[in-house]
Design a protein around this motif. Structure first.
Motif, PDB file in Angstrom:
ATOM      1  N   PRO A  12      32.143  21.181 -29.868  1.00 53.58           N
ATOM      2  CA  PRO A  12      32.993  20.378 -28.974  1.00 53.58           C
ATOM      3  C   PRO A  12      33.043  18.919 -29.417  1.00 53.58           C
ATOM      4  O   PRO A  12      32.022  18.309 -29.713  1.00 53.58           O
ATOM      5  CB  PRO A  12      32.301  20.527 -27.612  1.00 53.58           C
ATOM      6  N   GLY A  13      34.246  18.396 -29.476  1.00 55.26           N
ATOM      7  CA  GLY A  13      34.407  17.008 -29.897  1.00 55.26           C
ATOM      8  C   GLY A  13      35.815  16.536 -29.612  1.00 55.26           C
ATOM      9  O   GLY A  13      36.724  17.327 -29.352  1.00 55.26           O
ATOM     10  N   PRO A  14      36.034  15.214 -29.654  1.00 55.92           N
ATOM     11  CA  PRO A  14      37.354  14.653 -29.331  1.00 55.92           C
ATOM     12  C   PRO A  14      38.294  14.694 -30.529  1.00 55.92           C
ATOM     13  O   PRO A  14      37.884  14.946 -31.662  1.00 55.92           O
ATOM     14  CB  PRO A  14      37.019  13.217 -28.946  1.00 55.92           C
ATOM     15  N   ASN A  71      38.278  23.711 -30.064  1.00 57.76           N
ATOM     16  CA  ASN A  71      37.165  23.243 -29.235  1.00 57.76           C
ATOM     17  C   ASN A  71      37.206  21.732 -29.008  1.00 57.76           C
ATOM     18  O   ASN A  71      36.182  21.062 -29.016  1.00 57.76           O
ATOM     19  CB  ASN A  71      35.826  23.660 -29.854  1.00 57.76           C
ATOM     20  N   LEU A  72      38.404  21.215 -28.807  1.00 62.17           N
ATOM     21  CA  LEU A  72      38.570  19.788 -28.547  1.00 62.17           C
ATOM     22  C   LEU A  72      38.274  19.478 -27.082  1.00 62.17           C
ATOM     23  O   LEU A  72      38.621  20.254 -26.187  1.00 62.17           O
ATOM     24  CB  LEU A  72      40.001  19.358 -28.878  1.00 62.17           C
ATOM     25  N   VAL A  73      37.644  18.356 -26.841  1.00 57.44           N
ATOM     26  CA  VAL A  73      37.361  17.906 -25.474  1.00 57.44           C
ATOM     27  C   VAL A  73      37.784  16.447 -25.346  1.00 57.44           C
ATOM     28  O   VAL A  73      38.118  15.789 -26.331  1.00 57.44           O
ATOM     29  CB  VAL A  73      35.866  18.068 -25.128  1.00 57.44           C
ATOM     30  N   GLY A  74      37.735  15.949 -24.112  1.00 59.45           N
ATOM     31  CA  GLY A  74      38.113  14.560 -23.872  1.00 59.45           C
ATOM     32  C   GLY A  74      39.613  14.408 -23.691  1.00 59.45           C
ATOM     33  O   GLY A  74      40.351  15.384 -23.571  1.00 59.45           O
ATOM     34  N   GLU A  75      40.070  13.168 -23.661  1.00 58.53           N
ATOM     35  CA  GLU A  75      41.476  12.876 -23.426  1.00 58.53           C
ATOM     36  C   GLU A  75      42.265  12.835 -24.732  1.00 58.53           C
ATOM     37  O   GLU A  75      41.696  12.644 -25.815  1.00 58.53           O
ATOM     38  CB  GLU A  75      41.612  11.552 -22.680  1.00 58.53           C
ATOM     39  N   MET A 121      44.976  25.469 -26.079  1.00 68.07           N
ATOM     40  CA  MET A 121      43.771  26.286 -25.975  1.00 68.07           C
ATOM     41  C   MET A 121      42.517  25.512 -26.380  1.00 68.07           C
ATOM     42  O   MET A 121      41.737  25.940 -27.232  1.00 68.07           O
ATOM     43  CB  MET A 121      43.930  27.557 -26.816  1.00 68.07           C
ATOM     44  N   ASN A 122      42.355  24.339 -25.784  1.00 63.99           N
ATOM     45  CA  ASN A 122      41.167  23.526 -25.983  1.00 63.99           C
ATOM     46  C   ASN A 122      40.599  23.155 -24.618  1.00 63.99           C
ATOM     47  O   ASN A 122      40.920  23.805 -23.616  1.00 63.99           O
ATOM     48  CB  ASN A 122      41.511  22.284 -26.817  1.00 63.99           C
ATOM     49  N   GLY A 123      39.783  22.126 -24.564  1.00 65.06           N
ATOM     50  CA  GLY A 123      39.218  21.660 -23.303  1.00 65.06           C
ATOM     51  C   GLY A 123      39.619  20.240 -22.990  1.00 65.06           C
ATOM     52  O   GLY A 123      38.830  19.477 -22.412  1.00 65.06           O
TER      53      GLY A 123
END
Length: 997
Positions: free
Chosen positions: A211-213, A233-237, A255-257
């Protein structure tokens, strides 16, 4: 002067002659290199490179297959090699790079494998294009030295490369295209790729990064036209810097976070053609600035947490696909959305839209998919939806739509799928609509449709689901319905149908559910219904049926729901019905008489027998007891006395028995019965002893319990009592909640459970042959091993697949097992499989209207080593595709006879990698590779001997079947969930007669 001119001419002639000789030598050298690489490094099973031969008449390679020479300079120098889709195998052909003029190597869609080493790769430093998509290369990504200063295109998509993206990739400053999609890489999306300012395309999709931006430095890639970070597996804005990429045409972050709001600065992407943001956790309203994106054609923000109304400026865009489903949008649809001449796909289901649907939908565009289900729309259906004759799917269920179904829908010959349930529709169904080539017709619940079913429905040859319950349909059920051989579901309940049930119903061999309750049907129940061997549910209650209950109903092998209540049925209850494994049994309120068969003389069946005054049975108040002959009461008294004496003796024996229970459990135990049983908990307690223990595990002990009746049970006693161990409590609840309602022939049956303060146990049917894992891998003598030939193994594979397919596709809500393995597939005395152990199972939320389920995130990775899908280990996200991977491993166990992590595979290699390599050797071995011996498979199946369990003696037909199952197993164990088939598709593939291409 003449002499000087002659000298100049001679000099020019000699120069041209030397150049020609040089080019000829160069051409010959290139040909020798190509021929040598083909001979030593590549295998060409289809003979696509058969013209790569240096002969007297064929010394220039420029006319060879896949070769391009420098036409502009009119030379014979090889500049490009393109062997895409040639079905070649072998390792990476470093030798090609000995051709000094070569700048392009394209080898996509082949079966090349092995690793790519950086040292020999340095030979290729002159390359400008290197494309190796869709092969089987593995190991870490190759490093690229500074000499690769001219490399412009690097595509390695859909291989098996691992490890982090090397930092050297950030120094390929001429790179314009970088495509690493679909490799099982690790690490996070690296920021150093933001240094590649010449990039026009960056593809890092379907990679299980940590997970990472999204690195904000990607905003420096000013020339980027295509950015794909799907399921990475992207996270954040979403960083605002991305919105500075004014040349971007495709933005795919699906399809990420990702969280937060969609930046208003998205309106700067003036060139964007496609925006894919679905499957994230984005919130807030849609920025109105999206309406400025006049080039936008595909827009998908579904499956997020977006709110607010649809801005008219966005609705006015000339979109081809417009997907807003699974959000929290409110308000009405602007009329301008229906004026779009490009609109093909419109999906806004699972929101809270209100108002009426714009009347002009379909009038100005060839719309094919229209899904507005699960909203709050009112008013009438748009009459022009099929105006352009392109409509395929019409889905509008769960709204408040009213009025008639437009007559124009009956002329829509393209329409294959209709779901309009749970509305307020009225009037008659257009006659021609019954004739459309539909696969599903759903008009059920809360509508007020009337009229009869047209006999012309017989023309709808591929209809599988006919659901029109809860309307005012009337008339007789046409016999033509029996011509619909693909029907799986018929639900005509809660209407006004009259006449008799068609006797030809036996022709519907695939019928699974038949619901005709609450009509005015009369006549007798046709005994021919027993031919519908796939039938699991039969409900004919609340009609006027007469005659007896056909004893042939007892022959339905998988029937678990039978409701014939509130009719005028007469006669005795057929004892043949005792053969059924019923979850629901209701024959109440009829005119049945006689003695109730002993198997139905239990409390769980009492309510389903009431309302038949002439039925009798013992101790089933208010059902009257059967009359006894004179003197019977004396015999009964003696019998009771004997029972009292025997009970006393048993109590004494029980006290002396070495049992794990020191005393009889407290009477606060809660007993739940899930199936028809002829025993109680009191029959089980005394036998939970050490002598009967057959297994133990992390959750508790397993016992083999044989009752006096001869029936054998498997009893799992969980550690601790209720509330003592959270993990144990979770396992208990999962098993009870899931198995308590699941009914399928390939899923183990939970018969009873006991939930007490001191202990809990679960009672199952006993599987005589234990688990598939024991049979395959146990070194002990096993009674079932001798019968585990390929025919049996294949039958086990199909049965287990059908059980999992039921969980994924037919259970509501769907269930993911999370621990599919050979030890959790049990075998009965006939070697029929049952999927078991649902302690880790989870129910999933439906994601769309086709039965696909949402991804759930688990707090920790669960499952068994060797069976866990790769994406589960990285992300802890699980859906049905995780089970599909595990099932693929089970298929490989059946083929090889080896455990998933057998030491014979070698270091860091599991059964999936072993099978992949062995399959490649099998597929591409040449006839010259050694002589056949007597133990070899016949024909082309010779090299499967490296893979197949040597304990099996196989025929040619069986080798063909193994080849097919191997193909299915490799599909199931694809590294990327999107490439795996559904379990329903797996069943179809296994049952197909021909091998997969």
């Amino acid at each position: 002067m003449i002499t000087t001119t002659a000298t100049t001419t001679l000099s020019l002639f000699l120069s041209l002659l030397l150049l020609s000789c040089f080019l000829q030598v160069s051409s010959n050298g290139d040909a020798e290199i190509l021929s040598r690489v083909k001979r030593t490094r590549l295998f060409d099973p289809d003979g696509n490179l058969q013209d790569w031969v240096v002969t007297g008449d064929n010394r220039s390679p420029c006319n060879w297959t896949g070769i391009t020479c420098d036409i502009i300079k009119n030379s014979s120098s090889v500049t490009a090699i393109d062997l895409s889709g040639f079905n070649i195998s072998g390792g990476f052909p470093y030798g090609f790079c000995r051709i000094r003029t070569l700048i392009n190597i394209t080898l996509s869609q082949n079966n090349l494998n092995g690793t790519i080493d950086s040292a020999p790769l340095s030979l290729c430093s002159k390359l400008q294009v290197l494309i190796l998509n869709v092969n089987n290369f593995s190991g870490i990504l190759p490093e690229f030295s500074p000499e690769f200063r001219n490399l412009q295109v690097l595509e390695l998509e859909s291989n098996m490369f691992t490890g982090k993206i090397p930092e050297s990739y950030g120094r390929l400053t001429s790179l314009q295209v970088l495509n690493l999609n679909g490799n099982p890489l690790s690490g996070t999306v690296p920021a150093f790729l933001g240094n590649l300012t010449e990039l026009t395309r960056l593809d890092l999709a379907y990679i299980s990064f940590k997970p990472g931006p999204i690195p904000s430095i990607f905003g420096n890639l000013k020339k980027l036209s295509d950015l794909r970070l799907t399921q990475s597996n992207l996270v954040g804005e979403i960083p605002h810097s991305i919105m500075n990429l004014v040349l971007l045409e495709n933005l795919d972050l699906a399809m990420n976070g990702l969280t937060g709001e969609i930046p208003d600065s998205i309106g700067r992407l003036k060139s964007v053609y496609q925006i894919e943001l679905f499957g994230n956790q984005l919130s807030g309203k849609l920025p109105e600035s999206i309406g400025n994106l006049t080039e936008l054609r595909n827009f998908d923000v579904s499956q997020n947490n977006l709110t607010g109304e649809l801005p008219e400026k966005i609705a006015a865009l000339q979109l081809i696909s417009f997907n807003l489903n699974d959000n929290f949008f409110t308000g009405g649809l602007p009329d301008v959305v229906a004026l779009n001449p490009n609109l093909v796909e419109f999906k806004i289901f699972n929101n809270s839209f209100t108002g009426t649907l714009p009347r002009n939908f379909g009038k100005f565009s060839g719309i094919s998919e229209f899904d507005v289900s699960t909203n709050k729309f009112s008013g009438e259906l748009p009459p022009y939806l099929c105006y352009r004759r392109k409509l395929l799917r019409l889905i509008s269920f769960r709204n408040q739509l009213s009025g008639k179904i437009p007559e124009s829908y009956g002329d829509c010959k393209s329409l294959t799928y209709i779901r309009m349930a749970d509305n307020k529709l009225s009037g008659e169904v257009p006659v021609r609509l019954w004739e459309l080539p539909l696969t599903r017709l759903e008009l059920a619940n809360n509508n007020q449709l009337e009229g009869s079913i047209s006999p012309s429905i017989s023309n709808v040859s591929h209809l599988s689901q006919l659901e029109i319950s809860g309307n005012n349909f009337s008339g007789a059920i046409p016999h033509n319905i029996c011509d619909l051989g693909d029907l799986r579901v018929i639900d005509l309940s809660r209407n006004r149908f009259s006449g008799s049930l068609p006797s030809c119903i036996n022709k519907l061999k695939d019928l699974e559910r038949l619901e005709m309750q609450e009509n005015m049907l009369d006549g007798e129940i046709p005994s021919s219904v027993s031919s519908c061997t796939q039938l699991t549910e039969l409900n004919l209650s609340n009609n006027r049926l007469r005659g007896g209950i056909p004893q042939e109903l007892g022959d339905l092998p998988v029937l678990n729901y039978l409701d014939l209540s509130n009719n005028q049925l007469t006669g005795e209850i057929p004892s043949e019905l005792l053969k059924l494994k019923l979850n629901q049994f209701n024959i109440s309120d009829n005119k049945l008489y006689g003695k109730i068969p002993s198997g139905f003389q239990q409390d769980i069946f009492r309510s389903g027998l009431l309302g038949n005054p002439n039925l009798c049975g013992p101790n089933m108040d208010p059902i009257r007891p059967c009359r006894t002959k004179p003197g019977t009461r004396y015999i009964l008294a003696i019998t009771i006395l004997c029972i009292v004496v025997l009970t006393g003796a048993l109590v004494c024996l029980f006290i002396k028995t070495k049992s794990l229970f020191k005393r009889k459990p407290k009477q606060t135990n809660k007993i739940t019965i899930f199936q028809r049983v002829e025993f109680t908990e009191e029959d089980i307690y005394p036998q939970l002893t050490e002598d009967n223990m057959i297994g133990s595990g992390g959750s508790g002990l397993v016992y083999r319990v044989k009752l006096k009746s001869g029936q054998t049970l498997a009893v799992k006693k969980l550690w601790g009592g209720a509330g003592q161990k959270p993990k144990s409590e979770s396992l208990f609840r999962s098993e009870v909640e899931i198995l308590g309602r699941v009914r399928h022939g390939n899923i183990v049956k939970l018969l009873m459970c006991c939930n007490g303060e001191e202990f809990r146990f679960l009672v199952y049917e006993f599987m005589e042959n234990g688990s598939l894992g024991d049979v395959l891998h146990s070194k002990k003598e096993h009674s079932a091993v001798s019968s585990l030939d390929w025919t049996t193994r294949f039958s086990i594979a199909v049965g287990a697949a059908q059980g999992l397919a039921y969980l994924h596709h037919d259970s509501v809500p769907p269930i993911v097992h999370r621990d599919v393995k050979s030890n959790n597939i049990l075998l009965d005395h006939e070697m029929k499989p049952r999927v078991a152990d649902f302690g880790l199972a989870k129910t999933l939320k439906r994601k769309d209207n086709d039965g696909v389920s949402d991804v759930s995130t688990m707090s920790c990775v669960a499952g068994s080593y060797g069976y866990i899908a790769p994406e589960y280990g990285y992300t802890s996200k699980v859906n049905e595709k995780s089970d599909v991977y595990s099932f693929g491993v089970v298929l490989l166990e059946l083929i090889t006879g080896k455990r998933p992590n057998d030491s014979s595979f070698g270091e860091n290699k599991d059964i999936v990698k072993f099978a992949m390599e062995a399959a490649l050797c099998y597929c591409f071995s040449s006839p010259e590779d050694g002589a056949m011996n007597q133990d070899s498979p016949p024909g082309n199946y010779r090299d499967l001997r490296k893979l197949v369990d040597p304990k099996m003696k196989l025929s040619t037909r069986e080798y063909e079947e193994i080849e097919k199952v191997l193909d299915v197993a490799l599909l199931c164990t694809s590294s990327f969930p999107i490439n795996r088939p559904t379990m329903r598709k797996v069943v179809e593939l296994l049952k197909e007669k021909k091998s997969l291409e």
